[in-house]
Design a protein around this motif. Structure first.
Motif, short mmCIF file in Angstrom:
data_model
loop_
_atom_site.label_atom_id
_atom_site.label_comp_id
_atom_site.label_asym_id
_atom_site.label_seq_id
_atom_site.Cartn_x
_atom_site.Cartn_y
_atom_site.Cartn_z
N GLY A 152 0.73 -1.04 0.03
CA GLY A 152 0.03 0.12 0.08
C GLY A 152 0.86 1.37 -0.07
N GLN A 153 1.81 1.13 0.72
CA GLN A 153 2.97 2.44 0.81
C GLN A 153 3.41 2.86 -0.73
OE1 GLN A 153 5.18 0.65 4.21
NE2 GLN A 153 5.57 2.84 4.41
N ILE A 154 3.60 1.51 -1.16
CA ILE A 154 4.46 1.89 -2.73
C ILE A 154 3.22 2.28 -3.52
CG2 ILE A 154 5.71 0.84 -4.57
CD1 ILE A 154 6.75 -1.50 -2.66
N ARG A 155 2.22 1.71 -3.58
CA ARG A 155 1.14 2.26 -4.30
C ARG A 155 0.67 3.80 -4.24
NH1 ARG A 155 -1.52 -3.23 -3.55
NH2 ARG A 155 -1.03 -4.31 -5.13
N PHE A 156 0.62 4.06 -2.85
CA PHE A 156 0.55 5.62 -2.64
C PHE A 156 1.28 6.20 -3.25
CE2 PHE A 156 0.81 9.26 0.08
CZ PHE A 156 -0.44 9.69 0.35
N ILE A 157 2.69 5.93 -3.19
CA ILE A 157 3.77 7.02 -3.50
C ILE A 157 3.84 6.74 -5.03
CG2 ILE A 157 6.27 6.95 -3.70
CD1 ILE A 157 6.17 6.08 -0.95
N ALA A 158 3.36 5.59 -5.95
CA ALA A 158 3.33 5.52 -7.33
C ALA A 158 2.25 6.38 -7.89
CB ALA A 158 3.08 4.15 -7.51
N GLY A 159 1.13 6.50 -7.03
CA GLY A 159 0.29 7.55 -7.50
C GLY A 159 0.47 8.98 -7.64
N GLN A 160 1.63 9.40 -6.73
CA GLN A 160 2.35 10.82 -6.93
C GLN A 160 3.04 10.99 -7.96
OE1 GLN A 160 3.59 12.00 -2.94
NE2 GLN A 160 2.45 10.36 -1.90
N ALA A 161 3.73 9.72 -8.58
CA ALA A 161 4.96 10.16 -9.26
C ALA A 161 4.56 11.07 -10.65
CB ALA A 161 5.33 8.82 -10.00
N ASP A 162 3.20 10.84 -11.32
CA ASP A 162 3.02 11.90 -12.49
C ASP A 162 2.18 12.94 -11.84
OD1 ASP A 162 0.60 10.24 -11.80
OD2 ASP A 162 0.83 9.50 -13.89
N LYS A 163 2.20 13.31 -10.67
CA LYS A 163 1.50 14.54 -9.99
C LYS A 163 2.50 15.33 -9.60
CE LYS A 163 -2.07 11.82 -10.36
NZ LYS A 163 -1.44 10.48 -10.48
N VAL A 164 3.74 15.30 -9.85
CA VAL A 164 4.69 16.41 -9.62
C VAL A 164 4.60 17.66 -10.71
CG1 VAL A 164 7.17 16.72 -9.51
CG2 VAL A 164 6.15 14.68 -8.38
N GLN A 165 4.32 18.65 -9.97
CA GLN A 165 3.74 19.67 -11.21
C GLN A 165 4.67 21.12 -10.82
OE1 GLN A 165 -0.38 19.67 -10.64
NE2 GLN A 165 -0.82 18.10 -11.96
N GLY A 166 4.83 21.79 -11.77
CA GLY A 166 5.33 23.17 -11.49
C GLY A 166 4.31 24.08 -11.57
N LEU A 167 4.64 25.56 -11.68
CA LEU A 167 3.52 26.76 -11.73
C LEU A 167 3.84 27.64 -12.86
CD1 LEU A 167 4.01 27.62 -7.76
CD2 LEU A 167 2.12 26.38 -8.87
N SER A 168 3.11 28.09 -13.08
CA SER A 168 2.95 28.99 -14.15
C SER A 168 3.19 30.51 -13.34
CB SER A 168 1.69 29.42 -15.15
OG SER A 168 1.70 30.62 -15.79
N LEU A 169 3.98 31.25 -13.72
CA LEU A 169 4.46 32.60 -12.98
C LEU A 169 4.10 33.94 -13.77
CD1 LEU A 169 7.89 31.52 -11.67
CD2 LEU A 169 5.52 31.50 -10.48
N PRO A 170 3.64 34.92 -13.06
CA PRO A 170 3.37 36.21 -13.86
C PRO A 170 4.68 36.64 -14.11
CG PRO A 170 3.17 36.44 -11.39
CD PRO A 170 3.30 35.01 -11.59
N THR A 171 4.76 37.54 -15.34
CA THR A 171 5.85 38.39 -15.94
C THR A 171 5.43 39.61 -16.13
OG1 THR A 171 5.29 37.84 -18.14
CG2 THR A 171 6.67 36.16 -16.88
N TYR A 172 6.63 40.38 -16.21
CA TYR A 172 6.47 41.89 -16.56
C TYR A 172 6.08 41.95 -18.02
CZ TYR A 172 8.24 42.95 -12.00
OH TYR A 172 8.70 42.94 -10.57
N GLN A 173 6.75 41.15 -18.98
CA GLN A 173 6.40 41.54 -20.48
C GLN A 173 5.69 40.42 -20.83
OE1 GLN A 173 9.81 41.11 -19.44
NE2 GLN A 173 10.12 43.15 -19.02
N PRO A 174 4.58 40.86 -21.86
CA PRO A 174 3.78 39.95 -22.56
C PRO A 174 4.31 38.92 -23.44
CG PRO A 174 3.65 42.06 -23.51
CD PRO A 174 4.74 42.14 -22.69
N ASP A 175 5.76 38.91 -23.88
CA ASP A 175 6.60 38.15 -24.68
C ASP A 175 7.20 37.18 -23.72
OD1 ASP A 175 8.56 40.18 -23.77
OD2 ASP A 175 9.04 39.99 -25.85
#
Length: 492
Positions: free
Chosen positions: A114-137
């Motif tokens: 169960g521990q391994i399955r719980f961790i396996a379910g997180q493997a493809d949920k590692v995500q970054g963030l979209s950040l605001p920027t000063y310039q539109p490009d």
């Protein structure tokens, strides 16, 4: 069955450690004997690895890292799910291996799959963030990336669950790992690693170096190319590991034990509390960092609680792992002497020995490291048995007059891992949950929260960092900020 000999060909490779997918001896050719703590007999021998073996393992991990790191996360998760299925398929055999080398009787359904399955379910949920920027490009974002080659050192008290907690989380994130199990209980880790290979985890992603803590263990945090370390063990060793990591500025997670209080209020349901508290201190012979070793009880129910705890402790059956008993031996002779020494210290210090206090009588216990479930009353908060982690089935009762004193006593040690609160009053439960300094609070249960995915770790000298939670894979990653600006648009 009282030996694991017939399992050797299936899950145990005799006298070998795992480096780069190969089962190899130690560079120095020496061995360490793994002893059955119930009778002192030899179970198996494993290599006495050292710094040279850790270096070989790091090199193997470095070779395996690019391919594993670049394997997409869902494929890594699939390998872990296959590993979990094999662990579940071999659950009985794995339980017998760990039971014999640790000395514990059967606990029930193993948590490892169960521990391994719980961790396996997180493997493809590692995500970054979209950040605001000063310039539109310009686009701004964060990436989560593995550290690379990482290391772990685990103790002997629950080596199977600790192995999968560290290894599964690290490799789910895309790292390759070098792990050293405790020399007293290395077999379950080797067996689990063999199943991981069979599940399709590439050679070199998991490397298991067996050996002594001062040799193979010390070489892991000292290695300059190991990028992150996880350690579970004593505060003294944890401090040494932290010092070694500091020389290389290596990030570190520490889980360093506890002296967990159990606060019992006048309205507590003792029919539920007493069996749970006794199980909490005798499970695995008290060799659990979360064990509730201090009972802090309101004086109005103190006498009744002590009588009921004593009666319950006297029903605890003791014997070797393959018998239908509640409690086995301590792990080794050094730990046996240590626990018996604390019992003598309790007597000398003025505590009242209510029950237990020595080795069980009889020929069945003569060769093993057995000790009786032991209850002390009349304990004051300044006694050593009330302040220091004994890591044995020794329970201390401290009487208090009110809620404020209960909190003061509960928080009055260097540790802060787990605490239990026994009450029917929601207000008391809320106040205690906020005021007690511990990483886990259990209300009306004895060994922590009892929830799936509860982050586990400590306050104060119980360590820092968390495992087992929804962020367990994220903890083995580092954050990169990316600023991406496109080329100027062509003029029409």
């Amino acid at each position: 069955m009282d030996t694991i000999t017939e399992l050797d060909g299936e899950l145990i490779v005799d006298r070998a450690q795992l480096i780069g997918g190969d089962w190899v001896p130690a560079a120095g050719g020496e061995l360490i004997d793994v002893i059955n703590p119930a009778n002192g007999e030899l179970i198996a021998s494993v290599p006495r690895g050292g710094a040279e073996d850790v270096e070989r393992a790091v090199q193997a991990a470095e070779r395996a890292l690019p391919g594993w790191r670049d394997t997409h996360a869902t494929a890594r998760a699939a390998a872990l799910f296959r590993w979990a299925a094999l662990v579940e398929e071999h659950a009985d055999a794995l339980d017998q291996i760990e039971s014999q080398e640790v000395g514990r009787p059967h606990w029930g359904l193993s948590p490892m799959a169960g521990q391994i399955r719980f961790i396996a379910g997180q493997a493809d949920k590692v995500q970054g963030l979209s950040l605001p920027t000063y310039q539109p490009d310009t686009l701004g974002m964060t990436l989560r990336e593995p550290f690379g080659v990482v290391g772990a050192i685990i103790p002997w008290n629950a080596p199977g669950p600790m192995f999968v907690t560290e290894v599964a989380s690290a490799i789910a994130a895309g790292n390759a790992i070098v792990i050293k199990p405790a020399e007293d209980a290395p077999l379950i880790g080797l067996a689990l690693a063999k199943l991981a290979l069979r599940a399709g985890v590439p050679a070199g992603v998991i490397n298991v170096v067996t050996g002594l803590g001062r040799e193979a263990g010390a070489a892991i945090p000292a290695h300059p190319r190991i990028r992150r370390v996880g350690f579970t063990g004593s505060p003294a060793t944890g401090a040494a590991v932290m010092e070694a990591c500091a020389k290389n500025l290596t990030p570190l997670h520490l889980e360093l034990g506890g002296k967990s209080p159990q606060l019992v209020f006048p309205d507590a349901d003792l029919d539920v509390a007493v069996p749970a508290m006794v199980t909490g201190i005798t499970l695995n012979t008290g060799q659990i960092c979360a064990a509730g070793s201090r009972v802090i009880v309101h004086r109005s129910i103190h006498a009744e609680l002590v009588d009921r705890l004593a009666a319950q402790m006297e029903t605890v059956s003791v014997g070797p792992w393959h018998q239908p008993v509640n409690m086995g031996p301590l792990i080794n002779g050094r730990q046996h002497e240590r626990v018996l020494g604390y019992i003598e210290e309790g007597k000398r210090g003025g505590a009242e020995l209510v029950t237990g206090g020595g080795r069980p009588a009889g020929e069945d216990f003569a060769r093993g490291f057995f000790v009786q479930p032991t209850l002390f009353d009349g304990v004051s908060p300044d006694m050593r048995i009330a302040r220091e982690e004994i890591f044995g089935p020794v329970l201390s009762v401290i009487a208090v007059d009110d809620e404020a004193e209960a909190v003061e006593v509960a928080n009055g040690t260097d540790y802060g891992l787990v605490a239990s609160v026994w009450t029917q009053d929601v207000g008391v439960a809320v106040r205690m949950s906020r005021r007690i300094e511990a990483g886990q609070i259990g209300v009306n249960n004895a060994l922590g929260s009892g929830v799936i995915g509860g982050p586990f770790g400590g306050y104060k000298k119980s360590g820092f960092g968390r495992t087992m939670g929804a962020d367990s894979v994220l903890d083995w990653t580092q954050v990169k900020t990316v600023s991406l600006r496109g080329a100027a648009a062509p003029q029409l």
